[in-house]
Design a protein around this motif. Structure first.
Motif, PDB file in Angstrom:
ATOM      1  N   VAL A 127       0.861  -0.781   0.083  1.00 31.60           N
ATOM      2  CA  VAL A 127      -0.156   0.044   0.137  1.00 31.60           C
ATOM      3  C   VAL A 127       0.938   1.374   0.267  1.00 31.60           C
ATOM      4  CG1 VAL A 127      -1.911   1.351   1.367  1.00 31.60           C
ATOM      5  CG2 VAL A 127      -1.493  -1.185   1.390  1.00 31.60           C
ATOM      6  N   LEU A 128       1.675   1.298   0.725  1.00 28.61           N
ATOM      7  CA  LEU A 128       2.821   2.080   0.842  1.00 28.61           C
ATOM      8  C   LEU A 128       3.292   3.164  -0.435  1.00 28.61           C
ATOM      9  CD1 LEU A 128       4.708   4.534   2.288  1.00 28.61           C
ATOM     10  CD2 LEU A 128       5.506   2.891   3.155  1.00 28.61           C
ATOM     11  N   THR A 129       3.768   1.474  -1.107  1.00 27.75           N
ATOM     12  CA  THR A 129       4.207   1.956  -2.944  1.00 27.75           C
ATOM     13  C   THR A 129       3.672   2.538  -3.506  1.00 27.75           C
ATOM     14  OG1 THR A 129       5.672  -0.253  -2.455  1.00 27.75           O
ATOM     15  CG2 THR A 129       5.314   0.099  -4.568  1.00 27.75           C
ATOM     16  N   TRP A 130       1.956   1.983  -3.318  1.00 22.71           N
ATOM     17  CA  TRP A 130       1.100   2.545  -3.898  1.00 22.71           C
ATOM     18  C   TRP A 130       0.795   3.715  -3.947  1.00 22.71           C
ATOM     19  CZ3 TRP A 130      -3.841   4.387  -2.941  1.00 22.71           C
ATOM     20  CH2 TRP A 130      -3.997   4.524  -4.249  1.00 22.71           C
ATOM     21  N   PHE A 131       0.553   4.831  -2.789  1.00 26.19           N
ATOM     22  CA  PHE A 131       0.948   5.997  -2.527  1.00 26.19           C
ATOM     23  C   PHE A 131       1.590   6.845  -3.303  1.00 26.19           C
ATOM     24  CE2 PHE A 131      -1.782   5.140   2.015  1.00 26.19           C
ATOM     25  CZ  PHE A 131      -2.673   4.952   1.057  1.00 26.19           C
ATOM     26  N   GLU A 132       3.357   6.464  -2.243  1.00 30.71           N
ATOM     27  CA  GLU A 132       4.056   6.744  -3.675  1.00 30.71           C
ATOM     28  C   GLU A 132       4.286   7.134  -5.034  1.00 30.71           C
ATOM     29  OE1 GLU A 132       7.347   5.731  -0.068  1.00 30.71           O
ATOM     30  OE2 GLU A 132       7.188   4.262  -1.735  1.00 30.71           O
ATOM     31  N   THR A 133       4.062   5.944  -5.622  1.00 27.75           N
ATOM     32  CA  THR A 133       3.543   6.119  -7.171  1.00 27.75           C
ATOM     33  C   THR A 133       2.653   6.977  -7.448  1.00 27.75           C
ATOM     34  OG1 THR A 133       4.043   3.571  -6.812  1.00 27.75           O
ATOM     35  CG2 THR A 133       2.933   5.086  -8.449  1.00 27.75           C
ATOM     36  N   ARG A 134       1.221   6.802  -6.589  1.00 26.79           N
ATOM     37  CA  ARG A 134       0.961   8.336  -7.030  1.00 26.79           C
ATOM     38  C   ARG A 134       0.967   9.311  -6.564  1.00 26.79           C
ATOM     39  NH1 ARG A 134      -4.637   6.976  -8.583  1.00 26.79           N
ATOM     40  NH2 ARG A 134      -5.481   8.964  -7.551  1.00 26.79           N
ATOM     41  N   LEU A 135       1.474   9.832  -5.703  1.00 29.45           N
ATOM     42  CA  LEU A 135       2.337  11.072  -5.416  1.00 29.45           C
ATOM     43  C   LEU A 135       3.735  12.092  -6.527  1.00 29.45           C
ATOM     44  CD1 LEU A 135       1.736  13.141  -3.388  1.00 29.45           C
ATOM     45  CD2 LEU A 135       3.657  12.587  -1.384  1.00 29.45           C
ATOM     46  N   GLU A 136       4.412  10.498  -6.916  1.00 30.82           N
ATOM     47  CA  GLU A 136       5.138  10.696  -8.110  1.00 30.82           C
ATOM     48  C   GLU A 136       4.409  11.224  -9.143  1.00 30.82           C
ATOM     49  OE1 GLU A 136       9.151  10.941 -10.060  1.00 30.82           O
ATOM     50  OE2 GLU A 136       8.267  11.573  -7.617  1.00 30.82           O
ATOM     51  N   ASN A 137       3.189  10.608  -9.834  1.00 34.97           N
ATOM     52  CA  ASN A 137       2.372  10.753 -10.380  1.00 34.97           C
ATOM     53  C   ASN A 137       2.184  12.167 -10.913  1.00 34.97           C
ATOM     54  OD1 ASN A 137       3.182   8.283 -11.610  1.00 34.97           O
ATOM     55  ND2 ASN A 137       1.015   7.621 -11.055  1.00 34.97           N
ATOM     56  N   GLU A 138       1.331  12.618  -8.769  1.00 30.89           N
ATOM     57  CA  GLU A 138       1.053  13.764  -9.303  1.00 30.89           C
ATOM     58  C   GLU A 138       2.342  14.918  -9.320  1.00 30.89           C
ATOM     59  OE1 GLU A 138      -2.127  16.584  -8.639  1.00 30.89           O
ATOM     60  OE2 GLU A 138      -2.236  14.537  -9.052  1.00 30.89           O
ATOM     61  N   ARG A 139       3.311  14.968  -9.289  1.00 27.25           N
ATOM     62  CA  ARG A 139       4.541  15.927  -9.156  1.00 27.25           C
ATOM     63  C   ARG A 139       4.858  15.921 -10.939  1.00 27.25           C
ATOM     64  NH1 ARG A 139       9.833  15.750  -9.990  1.00 27.25           N
ATOM     65  NH2 ARG A 139       9.803  13.414 -10.296  1.00 27.25           N
ATOM     66  N   VAL A 140       5.053  14.386 -11.080  1.00 30.35           N
ATOM     67  CA  VAL A 140       4.753  15.112 -12.532  1.00 30.35           C
ATOM     68  C   VAL A 140       3.575  15.551 -13.438  1.00 30.35           C
ATOM     69  CG1 VAL A 140       5.186  13.388 -14.816  1.00 30.35           C
ATOM     70  CG2 VAL A 140       6.790  12.589 -12.800  1.00 30.35           C
ATOM     71  N   ALA A 141       3.044  15.228 -12.774  1.00 32.88           N
ATOM     72  CA  ALA A 141       2.145  15.832 -14.105  1.00 32.88           C
ATOM     73  C   ALA A 141       2.035  17.433 -13.618  1.00 32.88           C
ATOM     74  CB  ALA A 141       0.397  15.456 -12.729  1.00 32.88           C
ATOM     75  N   ILE A 142       2.590  18.261 -12.034  1.00 33.71           N
ATOM     76  CA  ILE A 142       2.830  19.390 -11.947  1.00 33.71           C
ATOM     77  C   ILE A 142       3.445  19.948 -12.496  1.00 33.71           C
ATOM     78  CG2 ILE A 142       3.494  21.146 -10.107  1.00 33.71           C
ATOM     79  CD1 ILE A 142       1.765  19.100  -8.055  1.00 33.71           C
TER      80      ILE A 142
END
Length: 233
Positions: free
Chosen positions: A183-198
Protein backbone atom coordinates in the motif's frame (compact mmCIF):
# COMPACT_ATOMS: atom_id res chain seq x y z
CA UNK A 1 -20.66 -15.71 16.69
CA UNK A 2 -19.06 -12.57 18.21
CA UNK A 3 -18.25 -14.56 21.37
CA UNK A 4 -16.56 -17.29 19.32
CA UNK A 5 -14.55 -14.71 17.39
CA UNK A 6 -13.48 -13.07 20.63
CA UNK A 7 -12.39 -16.43 22.02
CA UNK A 8 -10.39 -17.13 18.86
CA UNK A 9 -8.61 -13.78 19.04
CA UNK A 10 -7.91 -14.25 22.74
CA UNK A 11 -6.49 -17.71 22.14
CA UNK A 12 -4.33 -16.39 19.28
CA UNK A 13 -2.92 -13.60 21.44
CA UNK A 14 -2.31 -16.00 24.32
CA UNK A 15 -0.37 -18.40 22.08
CA UNK A 16 1.69 -15.66 20.45
CA UNK A 17 2.42 -13.76 23.62
CA UNK A 18 3.22 -10.05 23.94
CA UNK A 19 5.04 -9.89 20.59
CA UNK A 20 1.95 -10.94 18.66
CA UNK A 21 -0.16 -8.55 20.72
CA UNK A 22 2.20 -5.72 19.76
CA UNK A 23 2.02 -6.73 16.10
CA UNK A 24 -1.77 -6.68 16.26
CA UNK A 25 -1.66 -3.15 17.69
CA UNK A 26 0.69 -2.08 14.90
CA UNK A 27 -1.60 -3.61 12.28
CA UNK A 28 -4.61 -1.71 13.65
CA UNK A 29 -2.62 1.54 13.64
CA UNK A 30 -1.43 0.91 10.08
CA UNK A 31 -4.96 0.15 8.88
CA UNK A 32 -6.31 3.35 10.44
CA UNK A 33 -3.51 5.39 8.86
CA UNK A 34 -4.07 3.81 5.45
CA UNK A 35 -7.77 4.62 5.58
CA UNK A 36 -7.01 8.22 6.54
CA UNK A 37 -4.59 8.58 3.64
CA UNK A 38 -7.10 7.08 1.21
CA UNK A 39 -9.71 9.62 2.31
CA UNK A 40 -7.16 12.44 2.01
CA UNK A 41 -6.07 11.36 -1.47
CA UNK A 42 -9.71 11.13 -2.58
CA UNK A 43 -10.68 14.47 -1.03
CA UNK A 44 -7.73 16.28 -2.62
CA UNK A 45 -8.30 14.61 -5.99
CA UNK A 46 -4.83 13.14 -6.27
CA UNK A 47 -4.34 11.60 -9.71
CA UNK A 48 -7.48 13.17 -11.19
CA UNK A 49 -6.29 15.67 -13.78
CA UNK A 50 -9.22 15.96 -16.17
CA UNK A 51 -10.03 19.55 -15.14
CA UNK A 52 -6.39 20.60 -15.23
CA UNK A 53 -5.97 19.13 -18.69
CA UNK A 54 -9.07 20.95 -19.95
CA UNK A 55 -7.77 24.17 -18.41
CA UNK A 56 -4.39 23.71 -20.09
CA UNK A 57 -6.09 23.21 -23.43
CA UNK A 58 -8.23 26.30 -22.85
CA UNK A 59 -5.14 28.30 -21.88
CA UNK A 60 -3.56 27.83 -25.29
CA UNK A 61 -6.73 28.03 -27.40
CA UNK A 62 -9.22 30.25 -25.56
CA UNK A 63 -7.29 32.36 -23.07
CA UNK A 64 -6.89 32.78 -19.34
CA UNK A 65 -10.57 33.39 -18.59
CA UNK A 66 -11.67 30.05 -20.01
CA UNK A 67 -8.75 28.28 -18.32
CA UNK A 68 -9.63 29.82 -14.97
CA UNK A 69 -13.25 28.73 -15.35
CA UNK A 70 -12.16 25.17 -16.15
CA UNK A 71 -10.13 25.03 -12.92
CA UNK A 72 -12.97 26.16 -10.65
CA UNK A 73 -13.49 23.63 -7.90
CA UNK A 74 -10.29 21.74 -8.69
CA UNK A 75 -8.50 21.28 -5.34
CA UNK A 76 -5.92 18.80 -6.62
CA UNK A 77 -2.24 19.70 -6.19
CA UNK A 78 -1.82 19.79 -9.97
CA UNK A 79 -4.86 22.03 -10.39
CA UNK A 80 -3.77 24.40 -7.62
CA UNK A 81 -0.24 24.72 -8.98
CA UNK A 82 -1.51 25.20 -12.53
CA UNK A 83 -3.96 27.90 -11.45
CA UNK A 84 -1.19 29.81 -9.67
CA UNK A 85 1.13 29.43 -12.64
CA UNK A 86 -1.46 30.75 -15.07
CA UNK A 87 -2.39 33.66 -12.82
CA UNK A 88 1.22 34.75 -12.41
CA UNK A 89 1.96 34.21 -16.10
CA UNK A 90 -0.61 36.86 -17.04
CA UNK A 91 1.39 39.48 -15.12
CA UNK A 92 3.93 40.87 -17.56
CA UNK A 93 6.23 42.20 -14.85
CA UNK A 94 6.72 38.81 -13.16
CA UNK A 95 9.89 37.01 -14.31
CA UNK A 96 9.69 33.38 -15.32
CA UNK A 97 12.13 32.35 -12.57
CA UNK A 98 9.92 33.95 -9.92
CA UNK A 99 6.87 32.16 -11.27
CA UNK A 100 8.70 28.86 -11.12
CA UNK A 101 9.77 29.54 -7.52
CA UNK A 102 6.24 30.42 -6.39
CA UNK A 103 4.69 27.43 -8.12
CA UNK A 104 7.43 25.20 -6.70
CA UNK A 105 6.63 26.35 -3.17
CA UNK A 106 2.93 25.67 -3.65
CA UNK A 107 3.59 22.21 -5.06
CA UNK A 108 6.10 21.37 -2.32
CA UNK A 109 3.66 22.37 0.41
CA UNK A 110 0.82 20.31 -1.03
CA UNK A 111 2.94 17.23 -1.73
CA UNK A 112 4.58 17.40 1.70
CA UNK A 113 1.16 17.42 3.34
CA UNK A 114 0.16 14.36 1.32
CA UNK A 115 3.35 12.57 2.41
CA UNK A 116 2.52 12.77 6.10
CA UNK A 117 2.21 9.31 7.56
CA UNK A 118 4.42 7.64 4.97
CA UNK A 119 7.33 7.31 7.39
CA UNK A 120 5.09 5.68 9.97
CA UNK A 121 3.88 3.13 7.42
CA UNK A 122 7.45 2.53 6.27
CA UNK A 123 8.56 1.99 9.87
CA UNK A 124 5.78 -0.54 10.45
CA UNK A 125 6.67 -2.40 7.25
CA UNK A 126 10.29 -2.64 8.36
CA UNK A 127 9.80 -3.32 12.07
CA UNK A 128 6.99 -5.91 11.85
CA UNK A 129 9.16 -8.73 10.37
CA UNK A 130 11.90 -7.97 12.90
CA UNK A 131 9.41 -8.16 15.74
CA UNK A 132 8.15 -11.45 14.38
CA UNK A 133 11.68 -12.81 14.21
CA UNK A 134 12.35 -11.57 17.74
CA UNK A 135 9.27 -13.39 18.98
CA UNK A 136 10.42 -16.56 17.21
CA UNK A 137 13.83 -16.39 18.87
CA UNK A 138 12.24 -15.91 22.28
CA UNK A 139 9.91 -18.84 21.61
CA UNK A 140 12.74 -21.09 20.54
CA UNK A 141 14.70 -20.20 23.66
CA UNK A 142 11.73 -21.10 25.82
CA UNK A 143 11.14 -24.36 23.93
CA UNK A 144 14.75 -25.51 24.37
CA UNK A 145 14.71 -24.45 28.00
CA UNK A 146 11.73 -26.71 28.62
CA UNK A 147 13.48 -29.46 26.68
CA UNK A 148 16.53 -29.14 28.93
CA UNK A 149 14.42 -29.26 32.07
CA UNK A 150 12.72 -32.44 30.85
CA UNK A 151 16.07 -34.26 30.91
CA UNK A 152 15.82 -37.87 29.77
CA UNK A 153 12.02 -37.74 29.71
CA UNK A 154 11.94 -35.80 26.44
CA UNK A 155 8.54 -35.35 24.86
CA UNK A 156 8.92 -34.57 21.13
CA UNK A 157 5.48 -32.94 21.11
CA UNK A 158 6.74 -30.43 23.67
CA UNK A 159 9.51 -29.25 21.34
CA UNK A 160 7.27 -29.30 18.28
CA UNK A 161 4.59 -27.31 20.06
CA UNK A 162 7.11 -24.72 21.23
CA UNK A 163 8.55 -24.31 17.73
CA UNK A 164 5.05 -23.99 16.22
CA UNK A 165 4.14 -21.23 18.63
CA UNK A 166 7.47 -19.50 18.05
CA UNK A 167 7.05 -19.49 14.27
CA UNK A 168 3.59 -17.99 14.71
CA UNK A 169 5.15 -14.63 15.53
CA UNK A 170 7.23 -14.62 12.33
CA UNK A 171 4.16 -15.38 10.24
CA UNK A 172 2.23 -12.60 11.99
CA UNK A 173 5.03 -10.12 11.39
CA UNK A 174 5.18 -10.94 7.69
CA UNK A 175 1.38 -10.80 7.42
CA UNK A 176 1.48 -7.25 8.79
CA UNK A 177 4.51 -6.04 6.82
CA UNK A 178 3.68 -7.24 3.32
CA UNK A 179 0.33 -5.49 2.73
CA UNK A 180 1.56 -2.31 4.43
CA UNK A 181 4.60 -2.24 2.14
CA UNK A 182 2.45 -2.76 -0.96
CA UNK A 183 0.00 0.00 0.00
CA UNK A 184 2.85 2.38 0.81
CA UNK A 185 4.38 1.73 -2.62
CA UNK A 186 1.02 2.53 -4.23
CA UNK A 187 0.74 5.79 -2.28
CA UNK A 188 4.26 6.81 -3.25
CA UNK A 189 3.59 6.02 -6.91
CA UNK A 190 0.44 8.16 -6.93
CA UNK A 191 2.33 11.03 -5.32
CA UNK A 192 5.18 10.76 -7.81
CA UNK A 193 2.68 10.81 -10.69
CA UNK A 194 1.15 13.96 -9.18
CA UNK A 195 4.56 15.61 -8.98
CA UNK A 196 5.26 14.77 -12.63
CA UNK A 197 1.85 16.14 -13.65
CA UNK A 198 2.59 19.42 -11.86
CA UNK A 199 5.97 19.78 -13.54
CA UNK A 200 4.62 18.85 -16.96
CA UNK A 201 1.58 21.14 -16.91
CA UNK A 202 3.25 24.18 -15.41
CA UNK A 203 6.22 23.67 -17.71
CA UNK A 204 3.87 23.68 -20.69
CA UNK A 205 2.38 26.98 -19.53
CA UNK A 206 5.80 28.59 -19.20
CA UNK A 207 7.33 27.10 -22.32
CA UNK A 208 6.05 29.70 -24.79
CA UNK A 209 7.18 32.86 -23.07
CA UNK A 210 5.43 34.92 -20.39
CA UNK A 211 4.44 37.80 -22.63
CA UNK A 212 2.36 35.71 -25.05
CA UNK A 213 0.39 33.68 -22.54
CA UNK A 214 -3.15 34.27 -21.39
CA UNK A 215 -4.23 36.21 -24.45
CA UNK A 216 -7.70 35.92 -25.83
CA UNK A 217 -7.81 34.92 -29.52
CA UNK A 218 -8.23 37.87 -31.93
CA UNK A 219 -11.69 38.45 -33.36
CA UNK A 220 -12.52 40.29 -36.60
CA UNK A 221 -8.95 41.42 -37.12
CA UNK A 222 -8.75 43.05 -33.68
CA UNK A 223 -5.43 42.77 -31.84
CA UNK A 224 -5.00 40.20 -29.09
CA UNK A 225 -5.71 41.42 -25.56
CA UNK A 226 -4.50 40.09 -22.28
CA UNK A 227 -7.26 38.80 -20.04
CA UNK A 228 -7.55 40.46 -16.64
CA UNK A 229 -5.86 38.69 -13.75
CA UNK A 230 -8.02 36.79 -11.29
CA UNK A 231 -7.57 34.07 -8.75
CA UNK A 232 -8.27 30.47 -9.78
CA UNK A 233 -10.26 28.39 -7.33
Amino acid sequence: MPARLFDTITSFLTLGGPVVALLVVLSVFALALILLKLVQFWRERVGRHARAERALHAWFHEGYGAARSALEGDCSPAGTALAACMRLATLRNVPKAEIEDDVGRIALTRLHDLQRGFRALDAIAQVAPLLGLFGTVLGMIEAFRQLQEAGNAVDPSLLAGGIWVALLTTATGLAVAMPVSLVLTWFETRLENERVAIETMTGAVLSHGVESRGREPARDGAPDTVVGVGHAH
